[in-house]
Design an enzyme around this catalytic site. Structure first.
Site, PDB file in Angstrom:
ATOM      1  N   HIS A  74      60.865  27.146  37.808  1.00 19.15           N
ATOM      2  CA  HIS A  74      61.569  25.867  38.001  1.00 19.15           C
ATOM      3  C   HIS A  74      62.132  25.347  36.677  1.00 19.15           C
ATOM      4  CE1 HIS A  74      57.502  23.562  37.528  1.00 19.15           C
ATOM      5  NE2 HIS A  74      58.093  23.629  36.371  1.00 19.15           N
ATOM      6  N   HIS A  75      61.715  25.958  35.553  1.00 16.89           N
ATOM      7  CA  HIS A  75      62.292  25.576  34.256  1.00 16.89           C
ATOM      8  C   HIS A  75      63.643  26.236  34.029  1.00 16.89           C
ATOM      9  CE1 HIS A  75      58.671  23.573  32.634  1.00 16.89           C
ATOM     10  NE2 HIS A  75      58.028  24.423  33.413  1.00 16.89           N
TER      11      HIS A  75
ATOM     12  N   HIS B  46      59.299  19.109  15.768  1.00 16.62           N
ATOM     13  CA  HIS B  46      58.638  17.982  16.445  1.00 16.62           C
ATOM     14  C   HIS B  46      57.833  18.499  17.633  1.00 16.62           C
ATOM     15  CE1 HIS B  46      58.003  14.330  18.776  1.00 16.62           C
ATOM     16  NE2 HIS B  46      58.705  14.833  19.770  1.00 16.62           N
TER      17      HIS B  46
ATOM     18  N   TYR C  25      49.925  22.173  31.752  1.00 14.81           N
ATOM     19  CA  TYR C  25      48.673  21.717  32.372  1.00 14.81           C
ATOM     20  C   TYR C  25      47.510  21.780  31.403  1.00 14.81           C
ATOM     21  CZ  TYR C  25      51.416  21.394  36.488  1.00 14.81           C
ATOM     22  OH  TYR C  25      52.389  21.014  37.352  1.00 14.81           O
TER      23      TYR C  25
ATOM     24  N   GLU D 244      50.832  25.946  30.152  1.00 13.26           N
ATOM     25  CA  GLU D 244      50.634  25.200  28.901  1.00 13.26           C
ATOM     26  C   GLU D 244      50.758  23.690  29.136  1.00 13.26           C
ATOM     27  OE1 GLU D 244      49.764  25.812  25.824  1.00 13.26           O
ATOM     28  OE2 GLU D 244      50.335  23.873  25.004  1.00 13.26           O
TER      29      GLU D 244
ATOM     30  N   SER E 164      39.173  10.332  34.346  1.00 11.24           N
ATOM     31  CA  SER E 164      38.093  10.347  35.342  1.00 11.24           C
ATOM     32  C   SER E 164      36.766   9.865  34.757  1.00 11.24           C
ATOM     33  CB  SER E 164      37.909  11.764  35.900  1.00 11.24           C
ATOM     34  OG  SER E 164      39.098  12.190  36.513  1.00 11.24           O
TER      35      SER E 164
ATOM     36  N   THR F 225      47.767  16.536  42.849  1.00 15.45           N
ATOM     37  CA  THR F 225      47.964  15.448  41.887  1.00 15.45           C
ATOM     38  C   THR F 225      47.852  14.106  42.602  1.00 15.45           C
ATOM     39  OG1 THR F 225      49.478  16.915  40.724  1.00 15.45           O
ATOM     40  CG2 THR F 225      49.438  14.635  40.008  1.00 15.45           C
TER      41      THR F 225
ATOM     42  N   TRP G 118      61.462  24.506  20.837  1.00 21.78           N
ATOM     43  CA  TRP G 118      60.104  25.060  20.816  1.00 21.78           C
ATOM     44  C   TRP G 118      59.963  26.269  21.727  1.00 21.78           C
ATOM     45  CZ3 TRP G 118      55.680  24.996  24.268  1.00 21.78           C
ATOM     46  CH2 TRP G 118      55.981  24.569  25.569  1.00 21.78           C
TER      47      TRP G 118
ATOM     48  N   HIS H 278      54.534  26.965  31.594  1.00 23.06           N
ATOM     49  CA  HIS H 278      54.147  25.976  32.590  1.00 23.06           C
ATOM     50  C   HIS H 278      52.640  25.717  32.611  1.00 23.06           C
ATOM     51  CE1 HIS H 278      55.159  22.900  35.291  1.00 23.06           C
ATOM     52  NE2 HIS H 278      54.038  23.181  35.892  1.00 23.06           N
TER      53      HIS H 278
ATOM     54  N   ARG I 136      70.654  17.300  26.134  1.00 24.34           N
ATOM     55  CA  ARG I 136      69.549  17.202  25.181  1.00 24.34           C
ATOM     56  C   ARG I 136      69.819  18.103  23.970  1.00 24.34           C
ATOM     57  NH1 ARG I 136      64.680  20.794  27.898  1.00 24.34           N
ATOM     58  NH2 ARG I 136      63.665  20.167  25.968  1.00 24.34           N
TER      59      ARG I 136
ATOM     60  N   ASP J 184      24.538  22.435  20.856  1.00 24.64           N
ATOM     61  CA  ASP J 184      25.774  22.639  20.094  1.00 24.64           C
ATOM     62  C   ASP J 184      26.702  23.484  20.959  1.00 24.64           C
ATOM     63  OD1 ASP J 184      27.747  23.330  18.015  1.00 24.64           O
ATOM     64  OD2 ASP J 184      26.214  22.736  16.575  1.00 24.64           O
TER      65      ASP J 184
ATOM     66  N   LYS K 181      44.333  13.121  43.100  1.00 18.89           N
ATOM     67  CA  LYS K 181      43.725  12.544  41.907  1.00 18.89           C
ATOM     68  C   LYS K 181      44.127  11.079  41.729  1.00 18.89           C
ATOM     69  CE  LYS K 181      42.499  15.085  38.517  1.00 18.89           C
ATOM     70  NZ  LYS K 181      41.203  15.524  39.015  1.00 18.89           N
TER      71      LYS K 181
ATOM     72  N   SER L 231      43.473  31.003  17.649  1.00 20.60           N
ATOM     73  CA  SER L 231      42.567  29.863  17.493  1.00 20.60           C
ATOM     74  C   SER L 231      42.280  29.216  18.853  1.00 20.60           C
ATOM     75  CB  SER L 231      43.194  28.856  16.528  1.00 20.60           C
ATOM     76  OG  SER L 231      42.592  27.609  16.657  1.00 20.60           O
ATOM     77  N   SER L 232      43.332  29.033  19.646  1.00 20.27           N
ATOM     78  CA  SER L 232      43.147  28.410  20.973  1.00 20.27           C
ATOM     79  C   SER L 232      42.279  29.271  21.866  1.00 20.27           C
ATOM     80  CB  SER L 232      44.484  28.229  21.679  1.00 20.27           C
ATOM     81  OG  SER L 232      45.252  27.292  21.032  1.00 20.27           O
TER      82      SER L 232
END
Lengths: 520, 34
Positions: A297-298, A72, A252, A250, A263, A323, A137, A248, A445, A101, A326, A164-165
């Site tokens: 922090h993870h 998932h 963002y 990722e 925006s 943040t 994951w 981390h 979890r 293009d 924003k 690819s990314s």
């Protein structure tokens, strides 16, 4: 017909999609692919929530449950959210900056098909001996090393989607840096393009790190290295550091384009320019910079020095500043604006409120002693789903509702879109809000069974999940209906269009800006 | 330089940067490996 006049319209049939180098076609393919993955990843979540509907084991065995949570997440992160943002980048960046293009159209097509192949490979691991990965994951060793024959396939799939990314990111940077229309200075560029420029740099900086981490897993598995193997003198915690140095940023990578979308939408439906444009750009850049120095922090609970805990706690809290800028600027944009509530604006407003809830629970998790209590509980699940679902995904849906008339040339069914919004907004909260309570009460979890005191909120959360999942069928139906026909859309589509994409007709011609527009 | 050549030059530079990050990361850990 403009296309016929040019004499090089798209080829007919399947060949168009296999061979196209047109940014709009590739954007469409990314978006359709992403929607498909959203449904597949949603199906996996459906299995998870069905199993958790009641305590006890009833539908799937624990191993399959773990595969479901793992796949998932992998499918949603790498197959749904990221490709959706790439699809939007493909469609909109050239049109927003006045380029004909993307800079490297063939590489663009290659990126797409590489991604499609990577996911075919990843999903096929379900049918391999030993089955799909079941480690979460994050692919933490030593657990991930228990994956069967599918292990190298999953790693290869991750390498391919990373490649690819990276190619997609290179394309975005080169397009924006080299192909802006005359007069389109960087600080005149629409904020969606800005958000993607910064995201692309993040991708190039961290995707190779993830590739490095999984390569080391591979050598530990096959070549008896001991990067992460304690028995050989290695350290599994090292993997966590490397993974989250990627992981981390990722996060963002998934949220910055969403910021860009919001925006775009809020000024249009407030009929006012964005408040504090330059501050918005600097805020995105600051968030991107800070994303590199908060990874631990993870993993506060692995046992790191106090100075490390303090540094990562304070650096994480610092993210609240840009943040907050924003959130404040979006609110100030609406202030004394002539606000109307079309579907894109509804999604942007829901984003504003619900993403902020995810931000606040993130601040709670940033506090080290508090995190010791919440770590690996459903509170974390609630936190990141608030950031990703009513955060990223709502922004992406808002983007579809914002630009769909430009893509198809038809207005969509507004009433149906509002139904989709309200059902999604209600059910997403029924789905995720109770998970805060479960986490605070101590429910771990990634576990298929739970103690009976967690029953009620789990049942409510599952009902929310089923409602949210089914509501998305309205979204799919609306898109199909709009692609097939509807009231013709004008070039501007909305009351207060701003930006180059609204100067071309709807649907956007196959080739736009072959002669660069002049921007003043 | 033509537009296309400029594009390819920048793309190659960015691609090389990505590969360097990858190699440095793996090598850095390989050198510290037990």
């Amino acid at each position: 017909m403009q296309m016929a006049d040019h004499g090089h319209g798209p080829p007919k049939g399947i060949a168009r999609w296999l061979t196209t180098t047109n940014h709009k076609d590739i954007g469409t393919m990314y978006l359709v692919f992403s929607l498909l993955m959203f449904l597949i990843g949603g199906l996996f979540a459906f299995v998870v929530r069905a199993e958790l509907f009641q305590p006890g084991l009833q539908l799937v065995d624990p191993m399959l449950f773990n595969r479901m949570t793992t796949m998932h997440a992998l499918v949603m992160v790498f197959g749904a959210v990221m490709p959706a943002t790439v699809g939007l980048a493909n469609w909109m960046i050239p049109m927003q900056i006045g380029a004909a293009d993307m800079a490297l159209p063939r590489m663009n097509l290659f990126s797409f098909w590489l991604l499609a192949f990577a996911f075919l490979l990843l999903l096929s691991t379900f049918f391999m001996p030993g089955g799909a990965p079941a480690s979460g994951w994050t692919l933490y060793p030593p657990l991930v090393l228990q994956t069967g024959e599918a292990f190298p396939m999953a790693i290869f799939a991750i390498h391919l989607m990373g490649a690819s990314s990276i190619m997609g990111a290179i394309n975005v940077i080169v397009t924006i840096v080299n192909m802006r229309a005359p007069g389109m200075t960087l600080l005149k560029m629409p904020l969606f393009s800005w958000s993607w420029l910064i995201t692309a740099y993040l991708l190039i900086a961290v995707m190779p790190v993830f590739a490095g981490a999984v390569t080391m897993l591979l050598t530990d598995y096959y070549f008896h290295t001991s990067f992460f193997n304690a028995a050989g003198g290695g350290d599994p915690v090292l993997y966590q550091h490397v993974f989250w140095f990627f992981g981390h940023p990722e996060v963002y990578i998934m949220i910055l384009p969403a910021f860009g979308i919001v925006s775009e939408i809020i000024p249009t439906f407030s009929r006012k320019p964005i408040f504090g444009y330059e501050a918005m750009v600097y805020a995105i850049a600051s968030i991107a910079f800070l994303s590199f120095i908060v990874w631990a922090h993870h993993m506060f609970t692995v046992g790191m020095p106090l100075a490390g805990q303090l540094f990562f706690m304070l650096a994480t809290m610092l993210i609240a500043v840009p943040t907050g800028v924003k959130i404040f600027n979006w609110t100030a944009t609406m202030w004394r604006g002539s606000v109307s509530f079309e579907p894109p604006m509804l999604f942007a407003l829901a984003f504003l409120f619900l993403f902020t809830i995810g931000g606040f629970s993130g601040l709670m998790l940033a506090i080290v002693p508090v995190d010791f209590q919440y770590h690996d509980t459903y509170f974390v699940v609630a936190h990141f789903h608030y950031v990703l679902v009513p955060g990223s995904v709502f922004a992406l849906m808002g983007a579809v509702y914002y630009w769909l008339p430009k893509w198809t040339g038809h207005m969509y069914d507004m009433a149906l879109a509002k139904w989709h919004f309200w059902l999604s907004a209600v059910f997403v909260n029924i789905l995720f809000f109770p998970q805060h309570f479960l986490g605070l009460a101590g429910m771990p979890r990634r576990i298929p069974d739970y103690a009976v005191q967690f029953s009620d909120w789990n049942m409510i959360s599952s009902i929310g999940a089923f409602g949210f999942g089914l509501s998305q069928l309205l979204f799919v139906w609306l898109i199909i209906k709009c692609a097939r026909g509807g009231a013709p859309a004008t070039a501007g589509v909305w009351d207060w269009p701003h930006g180059l994409e609204w100067t071309v007709p709807s649907p956007a011609p196959y080739h736009t800006f072959e002669k660069a527009p002049e921007v003043h | 330089l033509s537009q296309g050549a400029k594009n390819v030059r920048l793309a190659v530079a960015l691609g090389v940067a990505a590969i360097v990050v990858y190699i440095v990361y793996v090598l850095m850990h390989a050198m510290n490996a037990p």
